[in-house]
Design a protein around this motif. Structure first.
Motif, mmCIF file in Angstrom:
data_model
loop_
_atom_site.group_PDB
_atom_site.id
_atom_site.type_symbol
_atom_site.label_atom_id
_atom_site.label_comp_id
_atom_site.label_asym_id
_atom_site.label_seq_id
_atom_site.Cartn_x
_atom_site.Cartn_y
_atom_site.Cartn_z
ATOM 1 N N HIS A 1 0.680 6.112 12.062
ATOM 2 C CA HIS A 1 0.289 6.730 11.072
ATOM 3 C C HIS A 1 -0.429 5.877 10.077
ATOM 4 C CE1 HIS A 1 4.275 9.146 11.499
ATOM 5 N NE2 HIS A 1 3.432 9.806 12.128
ATOM 6 N N THR A 2 -1.328 6.512 9.049
ATOM 7 C CA THR A 2 -1.981 5.870 8.380
ATOM 8 C C THR A 2 -2.171 6.540 6.949
ATOM 9 O OG1 THR A 2 -4.133 6.957 8.830
ATOM 10 C CG2 THR A 2 -3.707 4.946 9.915
ATOM 11 N N THR A 3 -2.582 5.954 5.875
ATOM 12 C CA THR A 3 -2.828 6.358 4.746
ATOM 13 C C THR A 3 -4.351 6.985 4.397
ATOM 14 O OG1 THR A 3 -3.321 4.423 3.545
ATOM 15 C CG2 THR A 3 -1.024 4.869 3.870
ATOM 16 N N PRO A 4 -4.595 7.748 3.302
ATOM 17 C CA PRO A 4 -5.929 8.076 3.270
ATOM 18 C C PRO A 4 -7.044 7.005 2.920
ATOM 19 C CG PRO A 4 -4.443 9.499 1.908
ATOM 20 C CD PRO A 4 -3.503 8.342 2.592
ATOM 21 N N ASP A 5 -6.630 5.888 2.333
ATOM 22 C CA ASP A 5 -7.476 5.045 2.076
ATOM 23 C C ASP A 5 -7.848 3.816 3.201
ATOM 24 O OD1 ASP A 5 -8.460 5.040 -0.288
ATOM 25 O OD2 ASP A 5 -6.437 4.521 -1.200
ATOM 26 N N LEU A 6 -6.494 3.790 4.211
ATOM 27 C CA LEU A 6 -6.505 2.847 5.270
ATOM 28 C C LEU A 6 -7.537 3.424 6.287
ATOM 29 C CD1 LEU A 6 -5.647 0.266 6.531
ATOM 30 C CD2 LEU A 6 -3.614 1.428 7.269
ATOM 31 N N VAL A 7 -7.418 4.870 6.591
ATOM 32 C CA VAL A 7 -7.929 5.328 7.785
ATOM 33 C C VAL A 7 -9.498 5.377 7.964
ATOM 34 C CG1 VAL A 7 -7.858 7.756 6.884
ATOM 35 C CG2 VAL A 7 -7.776 7.456 9.415
ATOM 36 N N VAL A 8 -9.910 5.403 6.611
ATOM 37 C CA VAL A 8 -11.399 5.452 6.720
ATOM 38 C C VAL A 8 -11.873 4.087 7.130
ATOM 39 C CG1 VAL A 8 -11.912 7.087 5.073
ATOM 40 C CG2 VAL A 8 -11.559 4.874 4.296
ATOM 41 N N HIS B 1 -11.095 11.892 14.258
ATOM 42 C CA HIS B 1 -10.630 10.705 14.816
ATOM 43 C C HIS B 1 -9.035 10.562 14.235
ATOM 44 C CE1 HIS B 1 -14.624 9.965 16.310
ATOM 45 N NE2 HIS B 1 -13.989 8.728 16.644
ATOM 46 N N GLY B 2 -8.501 11.438 13.654
ATOM 47 C CA GLY B 2 -7.082 11.604 13.218
ATOM 48 C C GLY B 2 -6.874 13.021 12.768
ATOM 49 N N LEU B 3 -5.317 13.238 12.741
ATOM 50 C CA LEU B 3 -4.813 14.509 12.794
ATOM 51 C C LEU B 3 -3.806 14.433 11.833
ATOM 52 C CD1 LEU B 3 -4.858 15.828 16.391
ATOM 53 C CD2 LEU B 3 -6.458 16.696 14.224
ATOM 54 N N ASP B 4 -3.951 15.329 10.652
ATOM 55 C CA ASP B 4 -2.899 15.424 9.619
ATOM 56 C C ASP B 4 -1.392 15.488 10.002
ATOM 57 O OD1 ASP B 4 -2.018 15.845 7.064
ATOM 58 O OD2 ASP B 4 -2.130 17.787 7.078
ATOM 59 N N ARG C 1 -5.366 15.623 0.124
ATOM 60 C CA ARG C 1 -5.303 14.568 1.151
ATOM 61 C C ARG C 1 -4.691 14.788 2.046
ATOM 62 N NH1 ARG C 1 -5.209 11.823 -4.001
ATOM 63 N NH2 ARG C 1 -6.737 10.689 -4.856
ATOM 64 N N ILE C 2 -5.115 13.895 3.051
ATOM 65 C CA ILE C 2 -4.212 13.953 4.431
ATOM 66 C C ILE C 2 -3.830 12.590 4.731
ATOM 67 C CG2 ILE C 2 -4.933 15.936 5.414
ATOM 68 C CD1 ILE C 2 -6.684 14.388 7.340
ATOM 69 N N HIS C 3 -2.739 12.391 5.460
ATOM 70 C CA HIS C 3 -2.186 11.116 6.035
ATOM 71 C C HIS C 3 -2.241 11.421 7.433
ATOM 72 C CE1 HIS C 3 -0.606 10.574 2.112
ATOM 73 N NE2 HIS C 3 -0.312 9.572 2.211
ATOM 74 N N PRO C 4 -3.209 10.873 8.291
ATOM 75 C CA PRO C 4 -3.547 11.174 9.771
ATOM 76 C C PRO C 4 -2.620 10.525 10.533
ATOM 77 C CG PRO C 4 -5.439 10.425 8.782
ATOM 78 C CD PRO C 4 -4.248 10.116 7.884
ATOM 79 N N ILE C 5 -2.236 10.876 11.728
ATOM 80 C CA ILE C 5 -1.679 10.262 12.974
ATOM 81 C C ILE C 5 -2.941 9.823 13.782
ATOM 82 C CG2 ILE C 5 -1.205 12.269 14.339
ATOM 83 C CD1 ILE C 5 1.394 10.871 15.384
#
Lengths: 440, 286, 335
Positions: A108-115, A153-156, A313-317
């Motif tokens: 799992h990631t946070t909105p800032d980390l994922v980018v 590259h990531g899904l909410d 915002r989304i937190h993606p897996i």
């Protein structure tokens, strides 16, 4: 001896909440407990799901139940819990990425980390899953910044959308209705404030909590249709942003428990001593367990203001691009399973979420029962990309400049215009350095 | 008559001095312990009482629910055992190496002593946050992450330099003739160290045990980075995991903090007696 | 005294290989060399210290020195997480550093914070150690009580501190209002004038039990006869303190000053979780906070490392002063 509404009720009903939960998940939990060793042994492949969610009160249990369901339906893949507490999660991922690769096939990631992870090449494209399930064109716009060459590259796994969450019991007691305009909002919040016993509203405002402060501060400008940056051009001294900051300052002076940290404010909220919070939908889950006294009274409206917009915002897996092929296949199998409507619906219901990644991921009957959800659903979604421009990659650094200057407005009464002009200048100066080496 | 009254005045003055002394000690301890008291008060009374102004200085009602929720919902005992193991191992490593290092720095003659002392201090000058990335990378390459003994090796490395300096300080107060006498009696340098010097430097040994035990008990950054499986989480990481994304249950965190602090305090109480023992040993040396 | 340790075995086995060759030399030559060595002030077990120190340096090398070297290298790169390509950029990060006003301001803040914490923690520790070195009933209890803040996890110390300093209902307001002239609650950590003193006070509270403990150990190592002699001479307590106690424990005080400098230089949790460097304008933002923000919140690992290396150099300067003072002390003692 104890008056009604006394704090003693809080912990007692908390244990009620737990019993409640136990009932809810007893079947799944028991099945998991009995089946786990056998499943783990039989599974062809074991992969960890790296997340901070395991410690979250409602969400951790929801995810455990979802995994139990997954394990019960198939025996090829077994998924284990792994991760760190939320506060350290980003650091940990960062440290791992710097040492070559991130641990685990699924995270799992946070909105800032994922980018950042996306740019670092750590994420596997998941477009094939989306295409297979036929939800490619239905996926929420909040996924847009996770696309490279059109591939997501990531899904909410949880959409967080802003709304004004208020305690209707406090409003009724004071003979007030939900605010419809900004002026009304200031009046209502002031009327609710009887320091030190009761306050109209709380919004984080301490430099010691920069994450919360900036996360929510952005929404104050969006209410006036403010945009923080466009492309590489910072816009923090534009009229709508300044208007939003002025409103914050007014509320801070008239209706907030000044200098209070978020943890304390949450306790006050749970005890019915703060009337409103400008906060994301995902937080309601917390109140269902740690604020059972106020939970039934919670209602939401669209954040007051002319724009009617709410940051979403989304937190993606994500699947780790550096995992082995077998692990990647296993991880993708899980994500595909999770994204089937019947499974995702269950996840949302267990997590008490209301904003789906695609329309079929939520059941209308469930949504109708969420008495607090109205305002969250009604707001016009606006994505981080739309309000932050290219600074989406430098969200924290950008935010720090703004918060630092704005804090001077809050605690030393500096005019908003001056502070924001300073911030604009500083950001323009930093812009060249920031984007160097970043081909966007 | 006159003589007895001056004696009485004298006695009174001494009594007054005693009372003033105790008042001073009491006041000092009270000021130091007030935050701890405040933590106790707010973890055993429902939080809402503490959120009034003025807050009650004595708990209005007592409820142990934060403790009960803590023990019921979290593997507190496991965290404790992990931390005890971690802190114990760290202390042993530090004791062994610090004794050797300070011995070399104090009683042995060799070139580069000053450089070594400086090197030790240099290791302390970079914030752990910057050191953690390479350490993590190394541990992962060696397959050592997620192990308590491996974590204790890192913790010990970070507190060892300070402990060597503290123990050197303690060794410095032992007259060199004592060491030389032991050598003349036929001891090897290490024999003299173990048989003569160590008993004389008990307070210093106690001090560095406490230093390293407390460090390992509270160390968070390495623990949270190097330990990922919930089974071997030490207390510091467990405590941090009580705080979640959108909420911090203050009463529970205070209760946990209180509970976990008891153990280092007990450790200190147990070992403190040896400071006294060290004192009498010191008296022999003259 | 019978010594169970076989000195010869330990002494010889730890000699470096070079000495083995010498064993084949003639006995006369060895005797001559032995005498020469003795003249140079070397004892027979001259290889032992090198073996011990090598062990320790190797251990620290793996865990600390090697990572420090890596950070040093990183400071010459453009390693920002997510950058297109990580390359060497020479001294560019250092050029940025010299133009970075925030960095220089952070250095000032760091020195202010360090100065107050060092002086505060050492003098309070000394005071407490002197008080509790006297014999009285309940002494052990008092000693244990004072060690408590040190045993507390930093996170929990911060929590209760924030709770106490809450402007709305913090208990500190109750105490502050006892001071004539203060009728309203203070803003505490949000007040630009109070933030720094509060953070310093919290840091001293957390650190002084440590200086107390070590200074107490040093006081107890002073031979009783030293005091007895002074008492015979009729010295008053202040004279004893000035002419006997303080000179005896000067090395300890010096060491504590250095360790407290390091402690305060590296302090992160206590500042980060209370003020976060605020209330605004980086009033309480020390170098370490800046490093943390740069590396872990802004993802700029290269510049974070540059800040780290600069801080390293600054503190190294301070430490050299200490080592110099320590050496003078040592020489005086060994003479």
């Amino acid at each position: 001896m104890n008056k009604p509404g006394n704090g003693l009720l809080l912990p007692r009903s908390m244990s009620m909440g737990r019993r409640d939960f136990l009932k809810r998940t007893a079947v799944a939990g028991l099945a998991a407990a009995l089946a786990t060793p056998a499943l783990a042994q039989n599974a062809k492949i074991k992969i960890p799901l790296v997340s901070w969610m395991w410690n979250e009160p409602g969400r951790g249990d929801a995810w455990r139940a979802i995994l139990a369901k997954f394990h019960a339906e198939q025996s090829d893949v077994f998924i284990e819990e792994a991760g760190a507490p939320f506060n350290e999660f980003t650091n940990n991922m960062l440290i791992q990425s710097q040492s070559g690769k991130i641990n685990g096939a699924l995270f799992h990631t946070t909105p800032d980390l994922v980018v950042r992870l996306l740019r670092g090449g750590h994420l596997e494209p998941l477009q094939d899953i989306v295409d297979k399930l036929g939800i490619g064109d239905k996926l929420s716009a909040a996924h847009d910044h996770l696309r490279i060459d059109g591939k997501v590259h990531g899904l909410d796994i949880v959409t967080v959308k802003f709304g004004l969450l208020y305690n209707s019991a406090m409003f009724e007691k004071a003979g007030l209705g939900a605010p419809a305009s900004v002026e009304e909002w200031v009046e209502t919040s002031t009327a609710l404030t009887k320091s030190p016993d009761q306050f109209g509203i709380y919004s984080p405002h301490l430099m010691s909590e920069p994450g919360d402060f900036w996360f929510i501060l952005q929404q104050w400008a969006v209410m006036f249709d403010g945009v923080w940056a466009d492309g590489r051009k910072p816009l923090v001294n534009t009229a709508p942003v300044i208007e939003g900051m002025k409103l914050f300052k007014t509320m801070y002076d008239k209706a907030m428990p000044k200098g209070t940290d978020t943890a304390t404010a949450n306790q006050m909220y749970a005890n019915g001593r703060i009337g409103q919070q400008l906060i994301v939908s995902a937080a309601v889950n917390i109140w269902s367990s740690s604020g059972p006294d106020i939970y039934p009274s919670l209602r939401s409206v669209v954040p007051p203001g002319p724009s009617g917009k709410a940051i979403t915002r989304i937190h993606p897996i994500c699947v780790n691009a550096n995992a082995s092929d077998d692990e990647k296949a296993a991880a993708k199998a899980f994500v595909e399973w999770l994204y089937k409507p019947e499974n995702y619906q269950e996840l949302m219901e267990r997590c008490l979420d209301v904003v789906p990644p695609y329309p079929e991921a939520i059941r209308q009957e469930y949504l109708d029962k969420q008495f607090w959800a109205e305002g969250y659903l009604a707001g016009k979604s606006i994505t981080p990309l739309e309000i932050m421009g290219d600074y989406i990659f430098f969200n924290q650094e950008f935010g720090n400049v703004v918060m630092d200057k704005f804090s001077e407005v809050l605690v030393a009464d500096r005019p908003v215009e001056d502070a924001m002009a300073d911030a604009q200048q500083e950001l323009e100066k930093a812009s060249e350095r920031l984007f160097e080496g970043f081909t966007l | 008559m006159a003589a007895s009254s001056t004696a009485a005045v004298h006695k009174l003055r001494r009594l007054g001095k005693g009372v003033a002394f105790y008042a001073l000690i009491l006041g000092f301890c009270a000021a130091v312990l007030f935050p701890v008291y405040w933590m106790i008060v707010n973890s055993i009374q429902p939080l809402n009482h503490g959120m009034q102004f003025p807050p009650p200085l004595i708990p209005k009602e007592i409820s142990f629910l934060p403790f009960i929720t803590l023990f019921e919902n979290f593997p507190v005992a496991r965290w404790l055992v992990n931390s005890l193991l971690l802190a114990g191992m760290t202390t042993l490593i530090v004791l062994a190496l610090a004794v050797l290092g300070s011995f070399a720095m104090t009683f042995l003659r060799w070139r580069g002593k000053a450089a070594f002392g400086l090197l030790l201090l240099m290791t302390q000058m970079l914030p752990e946050a910057l050191v953690v990335i390479p350490v993590y990378a190394m541990y992962r390459n060696l397959g050592l992450s997620d192990s308590l003994p491996a974590l204790s090796l890192v913790d010990a490395a970070f507190i060892l330099p300070i402990c060597i300096w503290i123990l050197k300080n303690s060794f410095d107060s032992i007259a060199e003739e004592i060491y030389e006498a032991a050598l003349i009696d036929g001891c090897s340098p290490l024999g003299a160290l173990v048989r003569t010097l160590l008993p004389l430097s008990a307070p210093g040994l106690v001090a560095i045990s406490v230093v390293s035990f407390f460090y390992a008990w509270n160390e968070y950054l390495f623990a949270v980075t190097l330990v990922t499986s919930p089974d071997i989480r030490p207390v510091a990481v467990g405590l941090a995991s009580l705080k979640v994304m959108l909420d911090t249950p203050i009463d529970r965190v205070l209760a946990a903090a209180l509970f976990f602090s008891i153990f280092p305090v007990i450790f200190y109480l147990l070992i403190q007696r040896y400071i006294v023992a060290g004192l009498s040993a010191g008296a022999v040396k003259g | 005294m019978v010594c169970e340790w076989d000195e010869g075995r330990i002494g010889r086995s730890s000699r470096p290989p070079g000495n083995i060759e010498r064993m084949f030399q003639s006995a006369t030559a060895e005797a001559v060399e032995e005498r020469a060595r003795q003249r140079r002030g070397w004892n027979r077990h001259h290889s032992l210290p090198y073996a011990l120190v090598l062990l320790i340096v190797a251990y620290l090398g793996v865990f600390i020195l090697f990572p420090i070297a890596q950070q040093f290298l990183t400071s010459f790169s453009n390693n920002v997480v997510g950058v297109d390509k990580v390359t060497w950029v020479g001294l560019r990060n250092y050029e940025r550093l010299f133009e970075d006003e925030d960095f220089w301001f952070a250095v000032q803040v760091t020195f202010t914070y360090m100065a107050f914490v060092v002086v505060g923690a050492v003098s309070l520790g000394l005071l407490a150690a002197l008080l509790l070195n006297r014999k009285f009933r309940g002494r052990n209890l008092a000693r244990s009580a004072i060690a408590v803040p040190w045993a507390f996890p930093e996170i929990s110390a911060v929590l209760v501190f924030l709770w106490m300093c809450n402007p709305t209902f913090g208990v500190m307001n109750v105490f502050a209002r006892l001071i004539p002239g203060i009728e309203n609650n203070l803003n505490w950590l949000s007040d630009p004038k109070l933030a720094m003193p509060l953070v310093i006070a919290l840091s001293i509270w957390k650190a002084f039990p440590f200086t107390f403990l070590v200074i107490l150990a040093a006081l107890q190592a002073i031979p009783r006869e030293t005091y007895e002699a002074a008492e015979v001479d009729g010295a008053n307590p202040l004279q004893v303190l000035r002419h006997i106690t303080i000179p005896e424990i000067t090395p300890t005080l010096l060491l504590m000053a250095v360790l407290m400098s390091i402690f305060s230089f590296k302090q992160f949790t206590l500042i980060w979780l209370t003020t976060g460097g605020g209330p605004y304008g980086g009033i309480t933002e020390t170098l370490v906070l800046r490093i943390y923000q740069t590396a872990f919140r802004f993802f700029d690992l290269a510049y974070g490392a540059t800040l780290g290396v600069s801080g390293f150099v600054i503190v190294l300067g301070l430490t050299l002063l200490f080592v110099y003072a320590q050496q003078r002390q040592d020489r005086a003692r060994r003479r």
